[in-house]
Design an enzyme around this catalytic site. Sequence first.
Site, PDB file in Angstrom:
ATOM      1  N   VAL A  10       0.849  -1.202   0.000  1.00 11.42           N
ATOM      2  CA  VAL A  10       0.000   0.000   0.000  1.00 11.42           C
ATOM      3  C   VAL A  10       0.885   1.253   0.000  1.00 11.42           C
ATOM      4  O   VAL A  10       0.664   2.189  -0.773  1.00 11.42           O
ATOM      5  CB  VAL A  10      -0.997  -0.017   1.182  1.00 11.42           C
ATOM      6  CG1 VAL A  10      -1.775   1.279   1.258  1.00 11.42           C
ATOM      7  CG2 VAL A  10      -1.958  -1.201   1.042  1.00 11.42           C
ATOM      8  N   PRO A  34      11.023   0.140   8.418  1.00 11.74           N
ATOM      9  CA  PRO A  34      12.218  -0.694   8.538  1.00 11.74           C
ATOM     10  C   PRO A  34      12.579  -1.351   7.204  1.00 11.74           C
ATOM     11  O   PRO A  34      11.693  -1.695   6.430  1.00 11.74           O
ATOM     12  CB  PRO A  34      11.811  -1.770   9.564  1.00 11.74           C
ATOM     13  CG  PRO A  34      10.520  -1.329  10.151  1.00 11.74           C
ATOM     14  CD  PRO A  34       9.897  -0.344   9.222  1.00 11.74           C
ATOM     15  N   ASP A  59      -5.740   1.970   6.926  1.00 16.78           N
ATOM     16  CA  ASP A  59      -6.497   0.922   7.627  1.00 16.78           C
ATOM     17  C   ASP A  59      -7.662   1.453   8.457  1.00 16.78           C
ATOM     18  O   ASP A  59      -8.410   0.668   9.041  1.00 16.78           O
ATOM     19  CB  ASP A  59      -5.546   0.105   8.519  1.00 16.78           C
ATOM     20  CG  ASP A  59      -4.641   0.994   9.373  1.00 16.78           C
ATOM     21  OD1 ASP A  59      -4.583   2.218   9.100  1.00 16.78           O
ATOM     22  OD2 ASP A  59      -3.996   0.483  10.298  1.00 16.78           O
TER      23      ASP A  59
HETATM   24  C1  LIG Z   1      -9.152   3.074  -5.044  1.00 16.02           C
HETATM   25  C2  LIG Z   1      -7.924   2.646  -4.256  1.00 16.02           C
HETATM   26  C3  LIG Z   1      -6.895   3.754  -4.412  1.00 16.02           C
HETATM   27  C4  LIG Z   1      -5.566   3.524  -3.717  1.00 16.02           C
HETATM   28  O1  LIG Z   1      -5.492   2.880  -2.665  1.00 16.02           O
HETATM   29  O2  LIG Z   1      -4.591   4.056  -4.274  1.00 16.02           O
HETATM   30  C5  LIG Z   1      -8.353   2.383  -2.828  1.00 16.02           C
HETATM   31  N1  LIG Z   1      -8.245   1.092  -2.537  1.00 16.02           N
HETATM   32  C6  LIG Z   1      -7.800   0.370  -3.619  1.00 16.02           C
HETATM   33  C7  LIG Z   1      -7.748  -1.029  -3.720  1.00 16.02           C
HETATM   34  C8  LIG Z   1      -8.183  -1.971  -2.712  1.00 16.02           C
HETATM   35  N2  LIG Z   1      -8.281  -1.736  -1.402  1.00 16.02           N
HETATM   36  C9  LIG Z   1      -8.721  -2.902  -0.771  1.00 16.02           C
HETATM   37  C10 LIG Z   1      -8.885  -3.921  -1.750  1.00 16.02           C
HETATM   38  C11 LIG Z   1      -9.367  -5.370  -1.476  1.00 16.02           C
HETATM   39  C12 LIG Z   1     -10.803  -5.564  -1.979  1.00 16.02           C
HETATM   40  C13 LIG Z   1     -11.861  -4.729  -1.263  1.00 16.02           C
HETATM   41  O3  LIG Z   1     -11.883  -4.693  -0.019  1.00 16.02           O
HETATM   42  O4  LIG Z   1     -12.688  -4.115  -1.997  1.00 16.02           O
HETATM   43  C14 LIG Z   1      -8.549  -3.323  -2.974  1.00 16.02           C
HETATM   44  C15 LIG Z   1      -8.614  -3.953  -4.342  1.00 16.02           C
HETATM   45  C16 LIG Z   1      -7.289  -4.423  -4.857  1.00 16.02           C
HETATM   46  O5  LIG Z   1      -6.284  -4.475  -4.099  1.00 16.02           O
HETATM   47  O6  LIG Z   1      -7.274  -4.796  -6.036  1.00 16.02           O
HETATM   48  C17 LIG Z   1      -8.915  -3.089   0.649  1.00 16.02           C
HETATM   49  C18 LIG Z   1      -9.160  -1.944   1.543  1.00 16.02           C
HETATM   50  N3  LIG Z   1      -9.276  -0.623   1.202  1.00 16.02           N
HETATM   51  C19 LIG Z   1      -9.565   0.106   2.315  1.00 16.02           C
HETATM   52  C20 LIG Z   1      -9.547  -0.770   3.432  1.00 16.02           C
HETATM   53  C21 LIG Z   1      -9.815  -0.368   4.851  1.00 16.02           C
HETATM   54  C22 LIG Z   1     -11.299  -0.506   5.145  1.00 16.02           C
HETATM   55  O7  LIG Z   1     -12.166  -0.496   4.259  1.00 16.02           O
HETATM   56  O8  LIG Z   1     -11.587  -0.628   6.366  1.00 16.02           O
HETATM   57  C23 LIG Z   1      -9.305  -2.071   2.952  1.00 16.02           C
HETATM   58  C24 LIG Z   1      -9.214  -3.371   3.699  1.00 16.02           C
HETATM   59  C25 LIG Z   1     -10.598  -3.947   3.880  1.00 16.02           C
HETATM   60  C26 LIG Z   1     -10.598  -5.240   4.642  1.00 16.02           C
HETATM   61  O9  LIG Z   1      -9.735  -5.488   5.475  1.00 16.02           O
HETATM   62  O10 LIG Z   1     -11.532  -6.000   4.375  1.00 16.02           O
HETATM   63  C27 LIG Z   1      -9.822   1.508   2.353  1.00 16.02           C
HETATM   64  C28 LIG Z   1      -9.753   2.435   1.308  1.00 16.02           C
HETATM   65  N4  LIG Z   1      -9.335   2.138   0.052  1.00 16.02           N
HETATM   66  C29 LIG Z   1      -9.455   3.227  -0.722  1.00 16.02           C
HETATM   67  C30 LIG Z   1      -8.894   3.362  -1.992  1.00 16.02           C
HETATM   68  C31 LIG Z   1     -10.240   4.283  -0.037  1.00 16.02           C
HETATM   69  C32 LIG Z   1     -11.705   4.209  -0.507  1.00 16.02           C
HETATM   70  C33 LIG Z   1     -11.845   4.400  -2.019  1.00 16.02           C
HETATM   71  C34 LIG Z   1     -13.213   4.161  -2.550  1.00 16.02           C
HETATM   72  O11 LIG Z   1     -14.061   3.595  -1.866  1.00 16.02           O
HETATM   73  O12 LIG Z   1     -13.468   4.594  -3.675  1.00 16.02           O
HETATM   74  C35 LIG Z   1     -10.109   3.879   1.435  1.00 16.02           C
HETATM   75  C36 LIG Z   1     -11.359   4.109   2.291  1.00 16.02           C
HETATM   76  C37 LIG Z   1      -9.006   4.675   2.145  1.00 16.02           C
HETATM   77  C38 LIG Z   1      -7.790   4.919   1.282  1.00 16.02           C
HETATM   78  O13 LIG Z   1      -7.049   3.966   1.038  1.00 16.02           O
HETATM   79  O14 LIG Z   1      -7.600   6.066   0.873  1.00 16.02           O
HETATM   80  C39 LIG Z   1      -7.339   1.263  -4.700  1.00 16.02           C
HETATM   81  C40 LIG Z   1      -7.733   0.791  -6.120  1.00 16.02           C
HETATM   82  C41 LIG Z   1      -6.814   1.443  -7.127  1.00 16.02           C
HETATM   83  C42 LIG Z   1      -6.945   0.837  -8.476  1.00 16.02           C
HETATM   84  O15 LIG Z   1      -6.555  -0.306  -8.672  1.00 16.02           O
HETATM   85  O16 LIG Z   1      -7.394   1.529  -9.380  1.00 16.02           O
HETATM   86  N1  LIG Z   2      -6.460   1.521   1.726  1.00 20.58           N
HETATM   87  C1  LIG Z   2      -6.227   0.494   0.965  1.00 20.58           C
HETATM   88  O1  LIG Z   2      -6.420   0.569  -0.217  1.00 20.58           O
HETATM   89  C2  LIG Z   2      -5.756  -0.773   1.572  1.00 20.58           C
HETATM   90  C3  LIG Z   2      -5.620  -1.900   0.786  1.00 20.58           C
HETATM   91  C4  LIG Z   2      -5.115  -3.045   1.359  1.00 20.58           C
HETATM   92  C5  LIG Z   2      -4.748  -3.006   2.699  1.00 20.58           C
HETATM   93  N2  LIG Z   2      -4.906  -1.907   3.451  1.00 20.58           N
HETATM   94  C6  LIG Z   2      -4.433  -1.762   4.837  1.00 20.58           C
HETATM   95  O2  LIG Z   2      -3.232  -0.960   4.794  1.00 20.58           O
HETATM   96  C7  LIG Z   2      -2.251  -1.420   5.693  1.00 20.58           C
HETATM   97  C8  LIG Z   2      -0.932  -1.698   4.965  1.00 20.58           C
HETATM   98  O3  LIG Z   2      -1.101  -2.717   4.007  1.00 20.58           O
HETATM   99  P1  LIG Z   2       0.148  -3.427   3.312  1.00 20.58           P
HETATM  100  O4  LIG Z   2      -0.390  -4.534   2.487  1.00 20.58           O
HETATM  101  O5  LIG Z   2       1.024  -2.420   2.677  1.00 20.58           O
HETATM  102  O6  LIG Z   2       0.871  -4.019   4.628  1.00 20.58           O
HETATM  103  P2  LIG Z   2       2.248  -4.794   4.831  1.00 20.58           P
HETATM  104  O7  LIG Z   2       2.070  -5.695   5.995  1.00 20.58           O
HETATM  105  O8  LIG Z   2       2.730  -5.354   3.533  1.00 20.58           O
HETATM  106  O9  LIG Z   2       3.261  -3.631   5.207  1.00 20.58           O
HETATM  107  C9  LIG Z   2       3.241  -2.958   6.426  1.00 20.58           C
HETATM  108  C10 LIG Z   2       4.487  -2.127   6.473  1.00 20.58           C
HETATM  109  O10 LIG Z   2       4.427  -1.218   7.562  1.00 20.58           O
HETATM  110  C11 LIG Z   2       5.687  -1.227   8.244  1.00 20.58           C
HETATM  111  N3  LIG Z   2       5.474  -0.783   9.613  1.00 20.58           N
HETATM  112  C12 LIG Z   2       4.751  -1.380  10.609  1.00 20.58           C
HETATM  113  N4  LIG Z   2       4.753  -0.610  11.703  1.00 20.58           N
HETATM  114  C13 LIG Z   2       5.457   0.509  11.406  1.00 20.58           C
HETATM  115  C14 LIG Z   2       5.818   1.666  12.139  1.00 20.58           C
HETATM  116  N5  LIG Z   2       5.411   1.860  13.384  1.00 20.58           N
HETATM  117  N6  LIG Z   2       6.575   2.614  11.525  1.00 20.58           N
HETATM  118  C15 LIG Z   2       6.979   2.443  10.240  1.00 20.58           C
HETATM  119  N7  LIG Z   2       6.670   1.360   9.510  1.00 20.58           N
HETATM  120  C16 LIG Z   2       5.927   0.403  10.093  1.00 20.58           C
HETATM  121  C17 LIG Z   2       6.178  -2.658   8.105  1.00 20.58           C
HETATM  122  O11 LIG Z   2       7.572  -2.755   8.349  1.00 20.58           O
HETATM  123  C18 LIG Z   2       5.773  -2.929   6.644  1.00 20.58           C
HETATM  124  O12 LIG Z   2       6.747  -2.401   5.777  1.00 20.58           O
HETATM  125  C19 LIG Z   2      -2.862  -2.656   6.345  1.00 20.58           C
HETATM  126  O13 LIG Z   2      -3.352  -2.228   7.602  1.00 20.58           O
HETATM  127  C20 LIG Z   2      -4.007  -3.074   5.445  1.00 20.58           C
HETATM  128  O14 LIG Z   2      -5.073  -3.608   6.173  1.00 20.58           O
HETATM  129  C21 LIG Z   2      -5.400  -0.780   2.899  1.00 20.58           C
END
Ligand SMILES: C[C@@]1(CC(=O)O)C2=NC(=C\c3[nH]c(c(CCC(=O)O)c3CC(=O)O)Cc3[nH]c(c(CC(=O)O)c3CCC(=O)O)/C=C3\N/C(=C\2)[C@@H](CCC(=O)O)[C@]3(C)CC(=O)O)/[C@H]1CCC(=O)O
Ligand SMILES: NC(=O)c1ccc[n+]([C@@H]2O[C@H](COP(=O)([O-])OP(=O)(O)OC[C@H]3O[C@@H](n4cnc5c(N)ncnc54)[C@H](O)[C@@H]3O)[C@@H](O)[C@H]2O)c1
Length: 243
Positions: A32, A52, A117
């Site tokens: 991410v 790290p 997250d």
């Molecule tokens: C659009 C994109 C941009 C980017 O990240 O650059 C983006 N997530 C992407 C992919 C993706 N993320 C996740 C999956 C797995 C499938 C699924 O869950 O659907 C996939 C799909 C994949 O990996 O293919 C898992 C996920 N995502 C969030 C959480 C936390 C949660 O929901 O609690 C969890 C863990 C949920 C769990 O543990 O179940 C949260 C967020 N992700 C967002 C953006 C924001 C809302 C955007 C919106 O709603 O429009 C928001 C709220 C915050 C933020 O990240 O800013 C990028 C697609 C880029 C592209 O490919 O074009």
């Molecule tokens: N928003 C999204 O689109 C999205 C999508 C997938 C996952 N997630 C969430 O985002 C988080 C990161 O996902 P990932 O797949 O990159 O995780 P990952 O486990 O691959 O990487 C986590 C990284 O954080 C580092 N880290 C942990 N504690 C730290 C600290 N205190 N200071 C600095 N670095 C630290 C680790 O060394 C590692 O490099 C997870 O919590 C996951 O649930 C979000």
Amino acid sequence: MTTPTKPVTSGSLLIAWQLRDKNVLIVGGGEVAAGRLEIVLGADARVTLIAPSEDLHKTIREIVDTNDRVTYHDRLFEGPEDLVGVDMALTAIDDVEESRRICEMARTRHIPINCADIPPSCDFYFGSQIRRGPLQILVSTDGNGPKIAHLIRRRIENVLPDDVEQTVLNVGRLRAKLRKRAPGVGGMLGKRRMGWMIKVSTQWSLEELAALDDLMMEKLLDEGWEKNAVPNDQAQALAASNA
Ligand SMILES: C[C@@]1(CC(=O)O)C2=NC(=C\c3[nH]c(c(CCC(=O)O)c3CC(=O)O)Cc3[nH]c(c(CC(=O)O)c3CCC(=O)O)/C=C3\N/C(=C\2)[C@@H](CCC(=O)O)[C@]3(C)CC(=O)O)/[C@H]1CCC(=O)O
Ligand SMILES: NC(=O)c1ccc[n+]([C@@H]2O[C@H](COP(=O)([O-])OP(=O)(O)OC[C@H]3O[C@@H](n4cnc5c(N)ncnc54)[C@H](O)[C@@H]3O)[C@@H](O)[C@H]2O)c1
């Protein structure tokens, strides 16, 4: 004039944030964080990344080794001192309690923050993006379905003309040329300038605008702007008369 519409509520504000030379802090070194790093560098930010080195993502390693806009610290996030001078903070770590703590620290300091997250704690979300030069399209589902945002983005990509980037660049060049001929801000001239650009943008197709070269632009300005008209003949006709 646009027709007034009922305001849409409960969404977020989509804006094109100008990050050039602003300081972005990324905490985390996984997949991410790698995506975040690429996207903020695409907006010409300066980045400090803290994570790290043991499990640093390959893409991050490659970027920190080659890009002098990125400062890398091989360690964990330490505390408020890591937030000094930061304009935007992003956490992407696998430790939700620490993410929450960093989020609170940033909020106290009025630094906009995204915690990957913890959506409810984010000041802004990322979206699924299309970048074709200066053309940028962002799809957001406001946290409902990131994968759906991705799939909708793919559909939009499929209907864009191949040379849409050239259309946007050419319109930018045409507007700059027009501003040289008709400089200034606001007033009657500003209104006329805007009216003319609206007509050109509407009457010419995206593909025709993409085909404009410098000579054709000058001709369009001579025969269009100067005579208070928008030639209706198409780009090909203009090109032919140019030859
Ligand atoms: C659009 C994109 C941009 C980017 O990240 O650059 C983006 N997530 C992407 C992919 C993706 N993320 C996740 C999956 C797995 C499938 C699924 O869950 O659907 C996939 C799909 C994949 O990996 O293919 C898992 C996920 N995502 C969030 C959480 C936390 C949660 O929901 O609690 C969890 C863990 C949920 C769990 O543990 O179940 C949260 C967020 N992700 C967002 C953006 C924001 C809302 C955007 C919106 O709603 O429009 C928001 C709220 C915050 C933020 O990240 O800013 C990028 C697609 C880029 C592209 O490919 O074009
Ligand atoms: N928003 C999204 O689109 C999205 C999508 C997938 C996952 N997630 C969430 O985002 C988080 C990161 O996902 P990932 O797949 O990159 O995780 P990952 O486990 O691959 O990487 C986590 C990284 O954080 C580092 N880290 C942990 N504690 C730290 C600290 N205190 N200071 C600095 N670095 C630290 C680790 O060394 C590692 O490099 C997870 O919590 C996951 O649930 C979000």
